[in-house]
Motif scaffolding. Structure first.
Motif, PDB file in Angstrom:
ATOM      1  N   TRP A  82     -30.011   4.855  40.006  1.00  6.73           N
ATOM      2  CA  TRP A  82     -30.990   5.787  39.504  1.00  6.73           C
ATOM      3  C   TRP A  82     -32.258   4.908  38.448  1.00  6.73           C
TER       4      TRP A  82
ATOM      5  N   PHE B 255     -30.181  13.324  37.444  1.00  6.63           N
ATOM      6  CA  PHE B 255     -29.563  12.819  38.857  1.00  6.63           C
ATOM      7  C   PHE B 255     -28.243  11.939  38.275  1.00  6.63           C
ATOM      8  N   ARG B 256     -28.252  11.446  37.255  1.00  5.29           N
ATOM      9  CA  ARG B 256     -26.944  10.731  36.755  1.00  5.29           C
ATOM     10  C   ARG B 256     -26.066  11.521  36.306  1.00  5.29           C
TER      11      ARG B 256
ATOM     12  N   SER C  14     -24.615  13.269  39.420  1.00  9.58           N
ATOM     13  CA  SER C  14     -23.755  12.381  40.264  1.00  9.58           C
ATOM     14  C   SER C  14     -22.099  12.489  39.485  1.00  9.58           C
TER      15      SER C  14
ATOM     16  N   ILE D   3     -34.041  10.923  36.134  1.00  6.98           N
ATOM     17  CA  ILE D   3     -33.064   9.952  35.993  1.00  6.98           C
ATOM     18  C   ILE D   3     -31.786  10.325  35.372  1.00  6.98           C
TER      19      ILE D   3
END
Length: 205
Positions: A153, A182-183, A186, A179
């Motif tokens: 990312w 999506f971190r 994940s 960022i």
């Protein structure tokens, strides 16, 4: 102004992250400070070494050192019963630091006219370097090498800045939110990059 805000956000987030992990590992107050400062400033130090920025620049950030000092003290004196709740937020603070410092590192590289690959590397190292040093000092396997998608990312953030897609404060903060989001996704969904399993086939995730 965007630069200074990103610097403060990243420093605060990573100082908290480092201090929380130090406390989790039962470090004394000196160890908490060492891990907090290493996490907050380690990525910038590695970035400066890689792309030729004077190392002395790191030590000229009086305000950030003071900010990190205050936040580390605050984390250290938090009652233990609260700390258990805060430890759940380590990944969140780490994600904020990753995004803020990745953007800052990429913008720094762009400002000195480095090639695109250097911008991506600067973003990745600035974003993930402090956390990598923190994990090594804490005796853990660095998150950057095994965790649910992490440094990718930061690299994508650096790519978007290097390509000139991020041009104003609004898009900068939007990228930061991207960022961080999506971190966290994940981690929640356990997304992983391909890896070797049993030495003969690639895992998927």
């Amino acid at each position: 102004m965007t630069w200074e805000i990103l610097n403060i956000i990243g420093t605060l987030a990573f100082a908290v992250s480092g201090a929380l992990i130090a406390i989790e590992e039962d470090y004394d107050i000196l160890g908490v400070f060492v891990l907090g400062y290493t996490t907050a400033f380690g990525g910038g130090l590695i970035r400066n070494l890689l792309i030729g920025i004077p190392i002395v620049n790191i030590w000229q950030q009086d305000l950030l050192f003071a900010v990190a000092f205050v936040i580390i003290i605050m984390v250290f004196i938090i009652p233990t019963k609260w700390m258990k709740r805060w430890q759940r937020w380590v990944v969140f603070f780490d994600a904020i630091g990753l995004g803020a410092f990745a953007i800052q590192g990429a913008r720094y590289a762009v400002s000195i006219d480095t090639p695109l690959i250097a911008v991506i590397i600067a973003a990745t190292i600035t974003g993930a370097g402090g956390g990598m040093l923190r994990d090594v000092f804490a005796g853990r396997k660095p998150m950057i090498f095994h965790s649910d998608i992490y440094a990718l990312w930061a690299a994508l953030g650096g790519l978007s800045i290097g390509l000139g897609l991020i041009r104003n404060p609004f898009s900068t903060y939007l990228l930061l939110a991207f960022i961080v989001l999506f971190r966290m996704l994940s981690v929640y969904y356990k997304w992983n990059l391909p890896r070797k399993i049993n030495g003969d086939r690639l895992g998927e995730g």
